[in-house]
Design a protein around this motif. Sequence first.
Motif, PDB file in Angstrom:
ATOM      1  N   GLY A 344       0.824  -1.202   0.000  1.00 56.35           N
ATOM      2  CA  GLY A 344       0.000   0.000   0.000  1.00 56.35           C
ATOM      3  C   GLY A 344       0.861   1.256   0.000  1.00 56.35           C
ATOM      4  N   SER A 345       0.358   2.291   0.673  1.00 61.24           N
ATOM      5  CA  SER A 345       0.985   3.620   0.580  1.00 61.24           C
ATOM      6  C   SER A 345       2.380   3.704   1.201  1.00 61.24           C
ATOM      7  CB  SER A 345       0.075   4.663   1.224  1.00 61.24           C
ATOM      8  OG  SER A 345      -1.114   4.805   0.484  1.00 61.24           O
ATOM      9  N   MET A 346       2.782   2.723   2.016  1.00 63.57           N
ATOM     10  CA  MET A 346       4.166   2.727   2.506  1.00 63.57           C
ATOM     11  C   MET A 346       5.151   2.772   1.350  1.00 63.57           C
ATOM     12  SD  MET A 346       4.455   0.055   5.701  1.00 63.57           S
ATOM     13  CE  MET A 346       4.066  -1.389   4.706  1.00 63.57           C
ATOM     14  N   PHE A 347       4.754   2.143   0.243  1.00 60.57           N
ATOM     15  CA  PHE A 347       5.659   2.001  -0.889  1.00 60.57           C
ATOM     16  C   PHE A 347       5.895   3.315  -1.619  1.00 60.57           C
ATOM     17  CE2 PHE A 347       7.023   0.318  -5.077  1.00 60.57           C
ATOM     18  CZ  PHE A 347       8.013  -0.553  -4.641  1.00 60.57           C
ATOM     19  N   LYS A 348       5.100   4.350  -1.336  1.00 60.42           N
ATOM     20  CA  LYS A 348       5.237   5.632  -2.035  1.00 60.42           C
ATOM     21  C   LYS A 348       6.597   6.282  -1.826  1.00 60.42           C
ATOM     22  CE  LYS A 348       0.259   6.482  -2.036  1.00 60.42           C
ATOM     23  NZ  LYS A 348      -0.882   7.157  -1.403  1.00 60.42           N
ATOM     24  N   GLU A 395       3.807  17.551  -0.083  1.00 59.28           N
ATOM     25  CA  GLU A 395       2.423  17.412   0.383  1.00 59.28           C
ATOM     26  C   GLU A 395       1.792  16.112  -0.121  1.00 59.28           C
ATOM     27  OE1 GLU A 395       1.157  22.131   0.733  1.00 59.28           O
ATOM     28  OE2 GLU A 395       0.968  21.083  -1.197  1.00 59.28           O
ATOM     29  N   ILE A 396       2.219  15.655  -1.292  1.00 49.80           N
ATOM     30  CA  ILE A 396       1.712  14.371  -1.803  1.00 49.80           C
ATOM     31  C   ILE A 396       2.050  13.248  -0.829  1.00 49.80           C
ATOM     32  CG2 ILE A 396       2.147  12.623  -3.583  1.00 49.80           C
ATOM     33  CD1 ILE A 396       2.284  14.974  -5.602  1.00 49.80           C
ATOM     34  N   ILE A 397       3.268  13.283  -0.281  1.00 43.05           N
ATOM     35  CA  ILE A 397       3.666  12.288   0.715  1.00 43.05           C
ATOM     36  C   ILE A 397       2.902  12.498   2.023  1.00 43.05           C
ATOM     37  CG2 ILE A 397       5.577  11.614   2.245  1.00 43.05           C
ATOM     38  CD1 ILE A 397       5.788  10.257  -0.373  1.00 43.05           C
ATOM     39  N   SER A 400      -0.605  11.508   1.431  1.00 46.34           N
ATOM     40  CA  SER A 400      -0.678  10.190   0.818  1.00 46.34           C
ATOM     41  C   SER A 400      -1.615  10.166  -0.383  1.00 46.34           C
ATOM     42  CB  SER A 400      -1.118   9.141   1.857  1.00 46.34           C
ATOM     43  OG  SER A 400      -0.825   7.833   1.405  1.00 46.34           O
ATOM     44  N   SER A 401      -1.394  11.066  -1.303  1.00 44.09           N
ATOM     45  CA  SER A 401      -2.225  11.130  -2.504  1.00 44.09           C
ATOM     46  C   SER A 401      -1.806  10.054  -3.502  1.00 44.09           C
ATOM     47  CB  SER A 401      -2.105  12.512  -3.166  1.00 44.09           C
ATOM     48  OG  SER A 401      -2.697  12.507  -4.445  1.00 44.09           O
ATOM     49  N   ASN A 402      -2.732   9.175  -3.835  1.00 43.80           N
ATOM     50  CA  ASN A 402      -2.474   8.150  -4.841  1.00 43.80           C
ATOM     51  C   ASN A 402      -2.278   8.775  -6.218  1.00 43.80           C
ATOM     52  OD1 ASN A 402      -2.868   6.114  -2.894  1.00 43.80           O
ATOM     53  ND2 ASN A 402      -5.073   6.048  -3.303  1.00 43.80           N
ATOM     54  N   ILE A 403      -3.127   9.747  -6.537  1.00 43.68           N
ATOM     55  CA  ILE A 403      -3.069  10.388  -7.852  1.00 43.68           C
ATOM     56  C   ILE A 403      -1.768  11.168  -7.998  1.00 43.68           C
ATOM     57  CG2 ILE A 403      -4.172  12.115  -9.328  1.00 43.68           C
ATOM     58  CD1 ILE A 403      -6.859  11.286  -7.996  1.00 43.68           C
ATOM     59  N   GLY A 404      -1.404  11.935  -6.974  1.00 40.16           N
ATOM     60  CA  GLY A 404      -0.158  12.694  -7.034  1.00 40.16           C
ATOM     61  C   GLY A 404       1.046  11.795  -7.179  1.00 40.16           C
ATOM     62  N   ALA A 522       9.711  15.275   4.582  1.00 43.43           N
ATOM     63  CA  ALA A 522       8.344  14.975   4.150  1.00 43.43           C
ATOM     64  C   ALA A 522       7.697  13.927   5.052  1.00 43.43           C
ATOM     65  CB  ALA A 522       8.354  14.498   2.697  1.00 43.43           C
ATOM     66  N   LEU A 523       8.459  12.921   5.421  1.00 44.36           N
ATOM     67  CA  LEU A 523       7.917  11.842   6.258  1.00 44.36           C
ATOM     68  C   LEU A 523       7.651  12.319   7.680  1.00 44.36           C
ATOM     69  CD1 LEU A 523      10.176   8.999   4.831  1.00 44.36           C
ATOM     70  CD2 LEU A 523       7.684   9.193   4.560  1.00 44.36           C
TER      71      LEU A 523
END
Length: 633
Positions: A344-348, A395-397, A400-404, A522-523
């Motif tokens: 999931g989003s961890m992988f971003k 901000e995407i991080i 957690s924006s999937n689209i971004g 960011a994180l």
Amino acid sequence: MGMRGHQREHTSGGMGQVTWGMRLRLGAATCVLLAGFSLVCIRVVALQWHPPVEAETAGQVRTDNALRGSILDREGRVLAFTENSFKVGIDPVVMKRYLHEEYRDEVAEADPDLPSDQLLAMELPEDELKRRMSDMVAGVAKLLELSAEDVSRRFWERLGAAPGTRFIVIDRDVRNQRFKNIAPLMNKGMGLACDPTQSWIRNYPNHNLACHVIGFLSRIPSESEGIEWAMDVELRGRDGQYLFFPGSSGRNELIHRRRIIQDRVDGNDIQLTIDSFIQGVVESALAKAAVAHNPESITAVVVQPKTGEILAMANLPDFDPNDYGNAEADSRKNRAVTDFFEPGSMFKIVPVSGALEFGSARPDSIYFCENGFWTSSGTRPLRDSHGYGDLTVEEIIVHSSNIGTAKVAIDLGKENLFYFVRRFGFGTRPSIALRGVTPGSVRPLNDWSTLSMTRIPMGHEIAVSALQMVMAMATVANDGQRMKPQLVHSVRSQDGQVLWRYQPKVVDQPIGPETAAMMRRALAGVVERGTARRARLDGYRAGGKTGTAQYAENGVYPPGLWTSSFVGFAPVEDPVVSVIVVVDRPKGDYYGGTVAAPVFKEITEKILEYYQVPRRSLAPAGADLAGASPILD
């Protein structure tokens, strides 16, 4: 005086004076005796240490089992050790004799004038003898912490089946305090006796603690698990062999009746990178989360980012290595390394850090996030949990924006995304001293579909292990250097000499220090104002990323099943630990920010306190959560 008088005179003179001839004869006799005695001594020694050929043919080759080395934590605390065990039993013949003598002592005390021949002929009546024997057996059972009823039943059954037997086993595995309880009675002539077993017994004093790391020692070595399996060559040592020549007396073997064929070499001790205190903290936190969310399983791993040393690795369900045979196979799995899941989003962190490193994006680059709904090139729609408009990469991080994230990855490019995925260690089996380590699943580039460039960046169409994911986050925490994960700190001989010590090893550097610093900033925002505010620590700044992914089963996604996760590090300024928590199919709430992030908080705060990391003056954790928008991810 005649002949008789002459003889007397000669005899008298001989007794009063020793002539030279007599001295020579006496010296010669003494030399003969000494020489003879010396020859006898030499022959005795020779027979003891070098029996004659005819005796060697009767010698028995026996094994002198090596003492298996211990497993220790990084502070030297014992996690596994080997001890001798004793088989304890009773000789009924000796017990009866003892009880009859005890009875005669009682009679003699009551009637001192009773003739000795009558006293010696007296014996206990059969019923009284049996009663006293039962009392003694029950007393032995109590000292051995066994059921008196069960032991007595087995004793009388065995004696009834073989009335002349000389040894009835009470317990085949007596050690530690139980042996200390019984030892004082061994030489009392009561019939209690013991024999050492031929093999050593493996003991895990902390029971379930770090069970999946330590593993267990099976009677079949290939079926052992964990460090017991991985480091078996070092731990087991080398058995010795000797020829044993039984004496005519039939007594137990004595050292002077052995001839060594091969000396025994005891095994080495293995010191792990695991810290028992931290391991206990992690296991306690997982137990609380298991009660709160009733998941199918839950896993956590704690790593030192700068060295790659694993401080804790825990899974639920777990097991007791002392009783591994009765544990379910599912509970013996070290899911941290054997299981893989969609992160999931961890992988971003992978596509975004890759884009920052490659230069296709900057932290302040702006991407339009389509107000939460986007269809790219005719593919299935991609959604965000909120309708975001313009967002910077940072901000995407944070949100957690999937689209971004998908748009950042598209700008990075398919080949470059694949390149960074592999350089962060995904799709490659981690080199670690455990069995069953999975490489996860990364499809070859030519197998990617039109959806892949929008799904892989958000942690779908890819599978990772908890160990791989925490090592990727540790890479960000360690200025972009990916370290080799390590469980073995050192190998030591039985006398404490260090034979080998782990040296930290950089296996790759997918991103540079500048990119890593941007990602850490960011994180930190994710924890301070984003989806992981429940991971905020009291007095410390933490960074990390939540993950909420549908649970995949045989290639499909059953409804209502999720994997909730969080991976992070602290403190942000100088990371000491990186921690991952993965909750598999929780019941009820399933978002990583509400299920896994609080577990990270509990674990990480206690570790930093343990390491005496100074606290900072920060707003109390959770102070701004009241009335906050829902934390989704």
